[in-house]
Design an enzyme around this catalytic site. Sequence first.
Site, short mmCIF file in Angstrom:
data_model
loop_
_atom_site.label_atom_id
_atom_site.label_comp_id
_atom_site.label_asym_id
_atom_site.label_seq_id
_atom_site.Cartn_x
_atom_site.Cartn_y
_atom_site.Cartn_z
N PRO B 13 9.48 8.42 29.39
CA PRO B 13 10.34 9.61 29.44
C PRO B 13 9.74 10.75 30.25
O PRO B 13 8.53 10.80 30.49
CB PRO B 13 10.46 10.01 27.97
CG PRO B 13 9.17 9.57 27.36
CD PRO B 13 8.77 8.32 28.11
N CYS B 14 10.60 11.72 30.63
CA CYS B 14 10.14 12.91 31.32
C CYS B 14 9.19 13.67 30.41
O CYS B 14 9.38 13.65 29.20
CB CYS B 14 11.31 13.81 31.71
SG CYS B 14 11.90 14.91 30.40
N PRO B 15 8.15 14.33 30.88
CA PRO B 15 7.80 14.47 32.29
C PRO B 15 6.77 13.45 32.79
O PRO B 15 6.10 13.71 33.79
CB PRO B 15 7.20 15.88 32.31
CG PRO B 15 6.53 16.03 30.97
CD PRO B 15 7.32 15.18 30.01
N ASP B 40 14.27 7.33 33.89
CA ASP B 40 14.50 8.55 33.13
C ASP B 40 15.44 9.45 33.93
O ASP B 40 15.22 9.68 35.12
CB ASP B 40 13.19 9.28 32.86
CG ASP B 40 13.43 10.50 31.97
OD1 ASP B 40 13.41 10.34 30.75
OD2 ASP B 40 13.68 11.59 32.52
#
Lengths: 367, 76
Positions: B13-15, B40
Amino acid sequence: MASTVHLDAAAAVPLHPAAREALLAALDDGWADPGRLYGAGRRARLLLDAARESVAATLGARPDEVRFTPSGTVADHCAVTGALAGRRRVGGHVVHSAIEHSAVLHAAAGADATAVPVDRQGRVDVAAYDAALRADTALACLISASHEVGTVQPVEEVAELCAARGIPLLVDAAQTVGRAPVPQGWSLLTASAHKWGGPPGVGVLAVRTGTRFGAGLPDGPVNLPAVVAAAVGLEAANAEAAAEDARLRPLVDRIRDRVAADVPDVEIVGDPVDRLPHLVTFSCLYAEGEALLTALDREGFAVSSGSSCTADILEPSHVLVAMGVLTHGNVRVSLHRGTTEADVEGFLDVLPRVVGALRRDAGVEGL
Amino acid sequence: MTPDRVLDCLGRPCPVPVIELAKALPSLGVGDVIEVLSDDPAARHDIPAWCRMRGQEWLGEQARPVGAAYLVRRTG
């Protein structure tokens, strides 16, 4: 532990004391059905009419142009669906900025819609807006100021373009009503009481006389005590608006300056000058939005974020995306009449440490 | 375009994709192209934003069966 400092006014602000007083009084005085002809009913009708008149005056509307709805979201939905139904013969095309409130976007989702881009500051491009209007455009929508980044939109310029073509313009003024003068030129306007210090559960939909509205205006029973409190809260907010603007603007400038100076690798977004008085948004490179919110909450500060990991859907904020700015590590701080300078300084003292700790944990320092 | 390096961030997932890109940057030569694979939804926006903030060249994205490939050239 000290109570949490609420820095999410753009979502909702605490009830204004005048609104609270009015709510309590109206619970005793305004419980009856305003449609009835006996004494208590007539009394309720008077309260409702007075509330409508008061709110209409703020909006620059006539009382019979104003309706109360169960929320700002419902007001947006009614506005879009009603205006589209009323203009069916013209066509079904909708023009809106790329940064409208999600309620407007959801209501327009089934229609043939054109999203007009914004610049890096989050301001809609007027020439692009003009170019997007077509012969079959049934409705144009423009938010008064971005609820996520604060940038004020050129509503009156766009209103002129729409008026010249006979296209109704919906202005979602939720962040402006009670804080700043309402822009003119709207055909439909929406607002939400809990953004100005009224109770939750009261939205406003104003429809200018002569605007074709197909679905029938919302005309059901309203939560009258809440509506009365909303109207009183709005009068109180208006009376304080100029002073609050003068007080909050420098606090937001202070946040912008100190965050830029004290937090490395941060991008402060939105127009620094032509903006809402109470709202600032920034993104911290390499920090995760949800972790940032949780850590700030633990330190006693309630803020909001447009980062995807903080949303129910895993998409980042469509506003940040439209602006082309960093979407992760995002924090929105929005102030209200209860926010003190000490609250802001406390937040600014804590923030660099919180961001630094998250970056240390993620092993991204010095990247 | 054949990248000089591929960074597989699928499922992360981000970041994370941006962080991995930043970590990989010093090991690239100036002019090298790195491809970040990510599914993502924030990567599409945050990788170009990172390039702008860091003065690196954003080359664009290519669709993949899962997610997309985001291409960046080290310029300095």
